[in-house]
Design an enzyme around this catalytic site. Structure first.
Site, PDB file in Angstrom:
ATOM      1  N   GLY A  17      49.063  29.376  27.031  1.00  0.00           N
ATOM      2  CA  GLY A  17      47.673  29.311  26.579  1.00  0.00           C
ATOM      3  C   GLY A  17      46.699  28.892  27.659  1.00  0.00           C
ATOM      4  O   GLY A  17      47.008  28.074  28.519  1.00  0.00           O
ATOM      5  N   ASN A  71      48.216  36.635  21.334  1.00  0.00           N
ATOM      6  CA  ASN A  71      47.715  35.704  20.338  1.00  0.00           C
ATOM      7  C   ASN A  71      46.185  35.703  20.371  1.00  0.00           C
ATOM      8  O   ASN A  71      45.577  36.454  21.125  1.00  0.00           O
ATOM      9  CB  ASN A  71      48.290  34.303  20.596  1.00  0.00           C
ATOM     10  CG  ASN A  71      48.453  33.497  19.320  1.00  0.00           C
ATOM     11  OD1 ASN A  71      47.581  33.519  18.458  1.00  0.00           O
ATOM     12  ND2 ASN A  71      49.563  32.797  19.207  1.00  0.00           N
ATOM     13  N   ARG A  87      60.075  26.070  39.765  1.00  0.00           N
ATOM     14  CA  ARG A  87      61.526  26.274  39.780  1.00  0.00           C
ATOM     15  C   ARG A  87      61.853  27.686  39.349  1.00  0.00           C
ATOM     16  O   ARG A  87      61.043  28.369  38.743  1.00  0.00           O
ATOM     17  CB  ARG A  87      62.258  25.247  38.934  1.00  0.00           C
ATOM     18  CG  ARG A  87      62.142  25.420  37.433  1.00  0.00           C
ATOM     19  CD  ARG A  87      62.973  24.322  36.749  1.00  0.00           C
ATOM     20  NE  ARG A  87      62.874  24.370  35.328  1.00  0.00           N
ATOM     21  CZ  ARG A  87      63.738  24.993  34.528  1.00  0.00           C
ATOM     22  NH1 ARG A  87      64.761  25.646  35.013  1.00  0.00           N
ATOM     23  NH2 ARG A  87      63.585  24.960  33.224  1.00  0.00           N
ATOM     24  N   LYS A 147      51.682  27.407  40.978  1.00  0.00           N
ATOM     25  CA  LYS A 147      52.739  27.355  41.985  1.00  0.00           C
ATOM     26  C   LYS A 147      54.081  27.415  41.274  1.00  0.00           C
ATOM     27  O   LYS A 147      54.240  26.861  40.183  1.00  0.00           O
ATOM     28  CB  LYS A 147      52.646  26.061  42.790  1.00  0.00           C
ATOM     29  CG  LYS A 147      51.432  25.998  43.681  1.00  0.00           C
ATOM     30  CD  LYS A 147      51.448  24.747  44.535  1.00  0.00           C
ATOM     31  CE  LYS A 147      50.402  24.816  45.586  1.00  0.00           C
ATOM     32  NZ  LYS A 147      49.195  24.203  45.426  1.00  0.00           N
ATOM     33  N   HIS A 192      34.132  41.065  42.416  1.00  0.00           N
ATOM     34  CA  HIS A 192      32.823  41.475  42.931  1.00  0.00           C
ATOM     35  C   HIS A 192      32.801  41.298  44.436  1.00  0.00           C
ATOM     36  O   HIS A 192      33.498  40.435  44.976  1.00  0.00           O
ATOM     37  CB  HIS A 192      31.704  40.643  42.288  1.00  0.00           C
ATOM     38  CG  HIS A 192      31.638  40.783  40.807  1.00  0.00           C
ATOM     39  ND1 HIS A 192      30.982  41.821  40.199  1.00  0.00           N
ATOM     40  CD2 HIS A 192      32.171  40.047  39.813  1.00  0.00           C
ATOM     41  CE1 HIS A 192      31.096  41.710  38.886  1.00  0.00           C
ATOM     42  NE2 HIS A 192      31.821  40.630  38.634  1.00  0.00           N
ATOM     43  N   ALA A 206      50.864  26.629  30.464  1.00  0.00           N
ATOM     44  CA  ALA A 206      49.532  26.577  29.871  1.00  0.00           C
ATOM     45  C   ALA A 206      48.506  26.052  30.865  1.00  0.00           C
ATOM     46  O   ALA A 206      48.777  25.123  31.625  1.00  0.00           O
ATOM     47  CB  ALA A 206      49.548  25.694  28.625  1.00  0.00           C
TER      48      ALA A 206
END
Length: 191
Positions: free
Chosen positions: A140, A84, A181, A178, A114, A158
């Site tokens: 997103g 998107n 489930r 994390k 870096h 998101a």
């Protein structure tokens, strides 16, 4: 002796100002300018640009402009991959994306990193590859950090920052992301 491009793709320290790499980035920027400014919709010309920019993509590969990447040639996609608007892929190292993967707006994929040492950082860069399995949905404003592998069938919520590997069929959210489930499993019965 390896070229700077070979070092970069291998994840070793390399000189980003190498003339070959500068030329490759310039070519990508010219193609991206045409895609992001002149075409801006999925036209025949836009499809040709995408094939030149990201030659290792499967069928039904679609990018909703604007899109940004460093080289393009280090991105490999399976079939039915959708980016998107406003996605960024810093592809100094390989980015391997499976089939049926969807990226929401503003997803950022960073292979580039870096050196932690300030003196090295003045002249050298390095990168770590990223792998995203089949059937994933990346929410997103998510960031995928260098060296991460996201297993097949995952959903990344998101705004997540994925700094560690995510196992197959997992829902991962947060900063740092994390696993909250497993997906595609029978829900447990409440007694």
């Amino acid at each position: 002796m390896k070229t700077e491009k070979e070092k970069m793709i291998a994840g070793e320290y390399y000189l980003p100002g190498d003339p070959v790499l500068v030329k490759d980035r310039r070519k990508a920027k010219i193609l991206l300018h045409t895609l992001n400014v002149k075409e801006y919709r999925l036209t025949k010309k836009a499809k040709e640009i995408l094939k030149e920019l990201i030659p290792n993509s499967g069928s039904n590969f679609y990018i909703e402009p604007p899109f940004h990447c460093d080289y393009g040639y280090n991105i490999t996609c399976g079939d039915n991959v959708y980016f998107n608007v406003n996605c960024v892929v810093l592809d100094s190292c390989p980015v391997s994306i499976g089939s049926n993967v969807f990226f929401a707006p503003n997803v950022q994929i960073y292979t580039a990193t870096h050196p932690l040492d300030a003196e090295l950082r003045k002249s050298l860069e390095n990168a770590e590859p990223i792998t995203i399995g089949d059937d994933c949905w990346i929410g997103g404003n998510s960031v995928i950090c260098p060296g991460v592998t996201i297993g097949k069938g995952c959903v990344i919520g998101a705004g997540s920052v994925v700094a560690k590997d995510i196992p197959d069929n997992s829902l991962a959210v947060g900063n740092p992301a994390k696993v909250i489930r497993k997906l595609n499993q029978e829900p447990q019965q409440k007694n």
